[in-house]
Design a protein around this motif. Structure first.
Motif, PDB file in Angstrom:
ATOM      1  N   SER A  42     -36.413   0.172 -35.218  1.00 45.52           N
ATOM      2  CA  SER A  42     -36.367   1.165 -36.306  1.00 45.52           C
ATOM      3  C   SER A  42     -34.967   1.717 -36.549  1.00 45.52           C
ATOM      4  N   TYR A  43     -34.003   1.420 -35.660  1.00 48.84           N
ATOM      5  CA  TYR A  43     -32.667   1.995 -35.801  1.00 48.84           C
ATOM      6  C   TYR A  43     -31.821   1.292 -36.855  1.00 48.84           C
ATOM      7  N   GLY A  44     -32.244   0.122 -37.292  1.00 48.67           N
ATOM      8  CA  GLY A  44     -31.483  -0.589 -38.308  1.00 48.67           C
ATOM      9  C   GLY A  44     -30.187  -1.196 -37.811  1.00 48.67           C
ATOM     10  N   ALA A  45     -30.058  -1.367 -36.507  1.00 51.33           N
ATOM     11  CA  ALA A  45     -28.840  -1.937 -35.923  1.00 51.33           C
ATOM     12  C   ALA A  45     -28.862  -3.452 -36.075  1.00 51.33           C
ATOM     13  N   PRO A  46     -27.677  -4.082 -36.100  1.00 48.52           N
ATOM     14  CA  PRO A  46     -27.638  -5.549 -36.159  1.00 48.52           C
ATOM     15  C   PRO A  46     -28.220  -6.170 -34.899  1.00 48.52           C
ATOM     16  N   ASP A  47     -28.611  -7.435 -35.008  1.00 50.65           N
ATOM     17  CA  ASP A  47     -29.282  -8.103 -33.885  1.00 50.65           C
ATOM     18  C   ASP A  47     -28.441  -8.087 -32.615  1.00 50.65           C
ATOM     19  N   TRP A  48     -27.105  -8.321 -32.750  1.00 50.72           N
ATOM     20  CA  TRP A  48     -26.270  -8.391 -31.548  1.00 50.72           C
ATOM     21  C   TRP A  48     -26.275  -7.069 -30.799  1.00 50.72           C
ATOM     22  N   GLN A  49     -26.371  -5.958 -31.566  1.00 49.80           N
ATOM     23  CA  GLN A  49     -26.343  -4.645 -30.913  1.00 49.80           C
ATOM     24  C   GLN A  49     -27.673  -4.343 -30.228  1.00 49.80           C
ATOM     25  N   VAL A  50     -28.764  -4.698 -30.876  1.00 48.34           N
ATOM     26  CA  VAL A  50     -30.069  -4.508 -30.245  1.00 48.34           C
ATOM     27  C   VAL A  50     -30.161  -5.350 -28.969  1.00 48.34           C
ATOM     28  N   ASP A  51     -29.673  -6.592 -29.045  1.00 42.29           N
ATOM     29  CA  ASP A  51     -29.641  -7.440 -27.848  1.00 42.29           C
ATOM     30  C   ASP A  51     -28.857  -6.768 -26.723  1.00 42.29           C
ATOM     31  N   ALA A  52     -27.713  -6.156 -27.072  1.00 44.00           N
ATOM     32  CA  ALA A  52     -26.881  -5.494 -26.063  1.00 44.00           C
ATOM     33  C   ALA A  52     -27.608  -4.292 -25.467  1.00 44.00           C
ATOM     34  N   TRP A  53     -28.254  -3.499 -26.321  1.00 45.72           N
ATOM     35  CA  TRP A  53     -28.998  -2.340 -25.813  1.00 45.72           C
ATOM     36  C   TRP A  53     -30.063  -2.776 -24.818  1.00 45.72           C
ATOM     37  N   VAL A  54     -30.851  -3.771 -25.194  1.00 52.03           N
ATOM     38  CA  VAL A  54     -31.936  -4.222 -24.319  1.00 52.03           C
ATOM     39  C   VAL A  54     -31.375  -4.798 -23.028  1.00 52.03           C
ATOM     40  N   SER A  55     -30.260  -5.512 -23.130  1.00 53.05           N
ATOM     41  CA  SER A  55     -29.680  -6.137 -21.935  1.00 53.05           C
ATOM     42  C   SER A  55     -29.162  -5.116 -20.927  1.00 53.05           C
ATOM     43  N   THR A  56     -28.906  -3.885 -21.366  1.00 53.98           N
ATOM     44  CA  THR A  56     -28.549  -2.827 -20.416  1.00 53.98           C
ATOM     45  C   THR A  56     -29.646  -2.686 -19.358  1.00 53.98           C
ATOM     46  N   TYR A  57     -30.880  -2.695 -19.818  1.00 58.75           N
ATOM     47  CA  TYR A  57     -32.018  -2.497 -18.917  1.00 58.75           C
ATOM     48  C   TYR A  57     -32.351  -3.761 -18.141  1.00 58.75           C
ATOM     49  N   THR A  58     -32.244  -4.921 -18.786  1.00 61.84           N
ATOM     50  CA  THR A  58     -32.546  -6.157 -18.050  1.00 61.84           C
ATOM     51  C   THR A  58     -31.503  -6.411 -16.965  1.00 61.84           C
ATOM     52  N   ALA A  59     -30.271  -5.949 -17.186  1.00 57.99           N
ATOM     53  CA  ALA A  59     -29.246  -6.058 -16.141  1.00 57.99           C
ATOM     54  C   ALA A  59     -29.578  -5.161 -14.954  1.00 57.99           C
ATOM     55  N   ILE A  60     -30.127  -3.981 -15.239  1.00 56.91           N
ATOM     56  CA  ILE A  60     -30.578  -3.108 -14.152  1.00 56.91           C
ATOM     57  C   ILE A  60     -31.697  -3.803 -13.378  1.00 56.91           C
ATOM     58  N   ALA A  61     -32.648  -4.375 -14.113  1.00 50.59           N
ATOM     59  CA  ALA A  61     -33.765  -5.069 -13.464  1.00 50.59           C
ATOM     60  C   ALA A  61     -33.273  -6.228 -12.606  1.00 50.59           C
ATOM     61  N   ALA A  62     -32.206  -6.891 -13.047  1.00 54.20           N
ATOM     62  CA  ALA A  62     -31.661  -8.037 -12.313  1.00 54.20           C
ATOM     63  C   ALA A  62     -30.807  -7.628 -11.125  1.00 54.20           C
ATOM     64  N   GLY A  63     -30.597  -6.338 -10.936  1.00 54.41           N
ATOM     65  CA  GLY A  63     -29.807  -5.858  -9.801  1.00 54.41           C
ATOM     66  C   GLY A  63     -28.311  -5.879 -10.030  1.00 54.41           C
ATOM     67  N   GLU A  64     -27.874  -6.119 -11.269  1.00 54.58           N
ATOM     68  CA  GLU A  64     -26.445  -6.276 -11.532  1.00 54.58           C
ATOM     69  C   GLU A  64     -25.704  -4.952 -11.668  1.00 54.58           C
ATOM     70  N   MET A  65     -26.432  -3.823 -11.662  1.00 54.90           N
ATOM     71  CA  MET A  65     -25.780  -2.518 -11.728  1.00 54.90           C
ATOM     72  C   MET A  65     -26.082  -1.664 -10.507  1.00 54.90           C
ATOM     73  N   ALA A  66     -26.567  -2.282  -9.452  1.00 53.86           N
ATOM     74  CA  ALA A  66     -27.018  -1.533  -8.278  1.00 53.86           C
ATOM     75  C   ALA A  66     -25.918  -1.235  -7.272  1.00 53.86           C
ATOM     76  N   ALA A  67     -24.751  -1.835  -7.451  1.00 58.15           N
ATOM     77  CA  ALA A  67     -23.689  -1.671  -6.455  1.00 58.15           C
ATOM     78  C   ALA A  67     -23.253  -0.215  -6.322  1.00 58.15           C
TER      79      ALA A  67
END
Length: 278
Positions: A231-256
């Protein structure tokens, strides 16, 4: 140009760059503030202002600069190209040392898609032959409350992953320390984190406890994450980046969790609880 400041700071109208510019001024060191809008530049003793933006010819702004604090540009589809052009201008202008705000674990294969932008920028710094120091920041602690929706939900497909987020103030303290003694930190990469790795359940509980605002973590599937942000009207690349923030957390890449903030500055990093405390 012999009287020009040998230290330049980008992003002085923003959060981290502004903190760094003020700390440099407080240390009595002359500096040049490189900003897109001079009207918004802080009025600091010993500071001169030059107007420049990533993606524009920066030679006039970089002439005479020896040490450059390069805050990563605003998120955009063209950010890597803009970074490369700015680095090329810095090399041609004779800049000796670049201190760059990168991201934790920056890699061409980072789950967090913007981490790939940072990896490309780091590689271009190396190719340009510039002496450099990399500040690989984790996600900012300061933005976690901003991720909470008006209904009190912190939503995302982070699973039970953990996050060692770092305060902007700590990144700025490290950057200032490096800028004031750059040769000591040349060639170094610092992974900047907070003092603990929290799950988003723990983030929500801490915000609730300290601020009194009821916040809860709501795990999402990938499909739900994309739907909730459509609903934010952001371009696809930005929505992908937003979602990847959380998937990176799930993958353990921000746990250090590292000791690099304290190692560089002599002071421990702020926790989320300390940051939120009035």
């Amino acid at each position: 140009m012999t009287d020009a400041p040998a230290l330049a700071v980008t992003g002085a109208t923003g959060k981290v760059g502004g903190l760094v510019a003020r700390a440099v001024a407080a240390a009595g060191v002359p500096q040049r503030l490189l900003v897109r809008d001079p009207r918004r530049a802080p009025d600091l003793p010993g500071a001169e202002v030059r107007q420049v933006a990533y993606g524009q010819d920066a030679m006039h702004a970089l002439e005479g600069v020896e040490v450059l604090f390069m805050v990563s540009g605003a998120e955009s589809a063209d950010r890597v190209a803009e970074h490369r052009a700015f680095i090329d201008d810095a090399a041609e202008a004779g800049v000796d040392h670049v201190v760059y705000t990168s991201f934790l674990g920056a890699s061409p294969t980072s789950t967090f898609l913007l981490g790939r932008d940072h990896a490309a920028t780091e590689e271009h710094l190396r190719r340009a032959g510039l002496r450099h120091t990399l500040l690989r920041d984790n996600l900012y602690l300061d933005v976690l409350p901003e991720f909470v929706g008006p209904d009190g939900a912190l939503r995302g497909p982070a699973g039970d992953g953990r996050l060692g987020a770092v305060a902007r103030a700590d990144v700025a303290r490290v950057a200032t320390t490096v800028l004031l003694d750059p040769r000591r930190h040349a060639g170094r990469t610092y992974d900047l984190t907070g003092p603990e790795a929290l799950s988003l359940d723990e983030v929500a509980a801490t915000i609730t406890e300290v601020t009194g605002r009821e916040v809860r973590y709501v795990p999402e599937t990938l499909a739900e994450a994309y739907a909730s942000r459509s609903s934010y009207g952001a371009p696809d690349w930005q929505v992908d980046a937003w979602v990847s923030t959380y998937t990176a957390i799930a993958a353990g890449e921000m746990a250090a969790v590292t000791d690099h903030v304290e190692r560089v500055t002599g002071q421990p990093p702020l926790s989320l609880r300390a940051l939120l405390r009035p």
